[in-house]
Design a protein around this motif. Structure first.
Motif, mmCIF file in Angstrom:
data_model
loop_
_atom_site.group_PDB
_atom_site.id
_atom_site.type_symbol
_atom_site.label_atom_id
_atom_site.label_comp_id
_atom_site.label_asym_id
_atom_site.label_seq_id
_atom_site.Cartn_x
_atom_site.Cartn_y
_atom_site.Cartn_z
ATOM 1 N N ARG A 51 70.722 33.358 -8.236
ATOM 2 C CA ARG A 51 72.023 33.832 -8.711
ATOM 3 C C ARG A 51 71.868 35.283 -9.147
ATOM 4 O O ARG A 51 70.949 35.615 -9.886
ATOM 5 C CB ARG A 51 72.513 32.984 -9.878
ATOM 6 C CG ARG A 51 72.798 31.567 -9.444
ATOM 7 C CD ARG A 51 73.493 30.792 -10.503
ATOM 8 N NE ARG A 51 73.609 29.402 -10.057
ATOM 9 C CZ ARG A 51 73.493 28.363 -10.853
ATOM 10 N NH1 ARG A 51 73.282 28.549 -12.140
ATOM 11 N NH2 ARG A 51 73.606 27.153 -10.381
ATOM 12 N N ALA A 63 72.050 37.402 -3.026
ATOM 13 C CA ALA A 63 71.289 36.275 -3.575
ATOM 14 C C ALA A 63 70.598 35.505 -2.456
ATOM 15 O O ALA A 63 69.416 35.140 -2.572
ATOM 16 C CB ALA A 63 72.209 35.357 -4.374
ATOM 17 N N ASP A 64 71.309 35.269 -1.358
ATOM 18 C CA ASP A 64 70.696 34.569 -0.222
ATOM 19 C C ASP A 64 69.539 35.373 0.358
ATOM 20 O O ASP A 64 68.500 34.817 0.726
ATOM 21 C CB ASP A 64 71.737 34.298 0.868
ATOM 22 C CG ASP A 64 72.745 33.243 0.468
ATOM 23 O OD1 ASP A 64 72.460 32.471 -0.484
ATOM 24 O OD2 ASP A 64 73.824 33.184 1.096
ATOM 25 N N PRO A 87 82.098 39.540 -5.114
ATOM 26 C CA PRO A 87 81.367 38.264 -5.206
ATOM 27 C C PRO A 87 80.710 37.848 -3.881
ATOM 28 O O PRO A 87 79.632 37.272 -3.878
ATOM 29 C CB PRO A 87 82.440 37.255 -5.611
ATOM 30 C CG PRO A 87 83.522 38.059 -6.230
ATOM 31 C CD PRO A 87 83.474 39.398 -5.573
ATOM 32 N N GLN A 88 81.364 38.193 -2.775
ATOM 33 C CA GLN A 88 80.779 37.888 -1.461
ATOM 34 C C GLN A 88 79.477 38.657 -1.273
ATOM 35 O O GLN A 88 78.488 38.123 -0.779
ATOM 36 C CB GLN A 88 81.795 38.252 -0.365
ATOM 37 C CG GLN A 88 81.321 38.003 1.038
ATOM 38 C CD GLN A 88 81.259 36.535 1.387
ATOM 39 O OE1 GLN A 88 81.861 35.715 0.717
ATOM 40 N NE2 GLN A 88 80.535 36.212 2.417
ATOM 41 N N ASP A 109 67.413 28.037 -5.737
ATOM 42 C CA ASP A 109 68.649 28.797 -5.826
ATOM 43 C C ASP A 109 68.363 30.180 -6.402
ATOM 44 O O ASP A 109 67.375 30.361 -7.129
ATOM 45 C CB ASP A 109 69.652 28.065 -6.726
ATOM 46 C CG ASP A 109 71.058 28.615 -6.632
ATOM 47 O OD1 ASP A 109 71.380 29.278 -5.629
ATOM 48 O OD2 ASP A 109 71.847 28.379 -7.567
ATOM 49 N N ARG A 160 76.748 37.073 -3.350
ATOM 50 C CA ARG A 160 76.209 35.856 -2.712
ATOM 51 C C ARG A 160 75.259 36.202 -1.570
ATOM 52 O O ARG A 160 74.210 35.589 -1.404
ATOM 53 C CB ARG A 160 77.346 34.971 -2.201
ATOM 54 C CG ARG A 160 77.932 34.062 -3.250
ATOM 55 C CD ARG A 160 78.809 32.987 -2.627
ATOM 56 N NE ARG A 160 79.922 33.537 -1.868
ATOM 57 C CZ ARG A 160 81.093 33.888 -2.379
ATOM 58 N NH1 ARG A 160 81.314 33.752 -3.674
ATOM 59 N NH2 ARG A 160 82.046 34.369 -1.616
ATOM 60 N N LYS A 161 75.644 37.193 -0.778
ATOM 61 C CA LYS A 161 74.778 37.607 0.334
ATOM 62 C C LYS A 161 73.448 38.150 -0.176
ATOM 63 O O LYS A 161 72.391 37.864 0.382
ATOM 64 C CB LYS A 161 75.477 38.662 1.189
ATOM 65 C CG LYS A 161 76.553 38.108 2.078
ATOM 66 C CD LYS A 161 77.173 39.219 2.911
ATOM 67 C CE LYS A 161 78.275 38.679 3.800
ATOM 68 N NZ LYS A 161 78.891 39.754 4.606
#
Length: 149
Positions: free
Chosen positions: A40, A11-12, A4-5, A38, A8-9
């Motif tokens: 996702r 996605a950013d 999940p980390q 945003d 998120r990275k």
């Protein structure tokens, strides 16, 4: 399934890449003032949902949605060049409803404030339907009654 980390990275990073590319400009005149709010990414890193808002009228929002849909392939290529993933995720642009929801909440809060003010005005001129103190109190015994007992 990816970490999940890591999702998120990624996605950013996709948000940064797409925003930078839109800031440089696309050659589509239909594209309005778009803000990426945003991104996702699915757990398998195969699909990215990009949420955006458009400042302007409903027609400008529709035109910007069409322009983003037309530019999806070019933006996916740009993302593929700038990330270090084995596969480039597919991109899906979704109009973010945050501004509309915020306006609706503001309208509801304004209505609640108006109703509170009306209730305060009505309460200031209201009178009790019965006694001011409706609770039963202990009966006070007169001296004459006390002697008779």
């Amino acid at each position: 399934m990816a970490d999940p980390q890591r999702a998120r990275k990624l996605a950013d990073r996709i948000k940064e890449i797409v925003a930078r590319r839109l800031d440089k400009g696309l050659r589509d005149p239909r594209l309005g003032f778009v803000t990426i709010t945003d991104v996702r990414v699915t757990g398998d890193l195969q699909h990215a949902s990009i949420f955006y808002t458009v400042y302007g009228t409903d027609e400008e929002r529709r035109d910007s949605a069409l322009a983003l849909k037309a530019a999806t392939g070019m933006l996916r290529t740009e993302v593929g060049r700038n990330i270090t993933a084995r596969l480039t995720p597919t991109l899906e642009f979704i109009a973010d409803a945050v501004p509309e929801n915020a306006k609706h909440i503001e309208d509801l809060l304004r209505e609640a404030r108006e109703r509170d003010a009306a209730t305060t005005v009505a309460a200031s001129s209201a009178q009790y339907a019965g006694d001011a103190d409706p609770y039963v109190k202990p009966r006070e015994v007169d001296e004459d009654e006390a002697e008779a007992r």
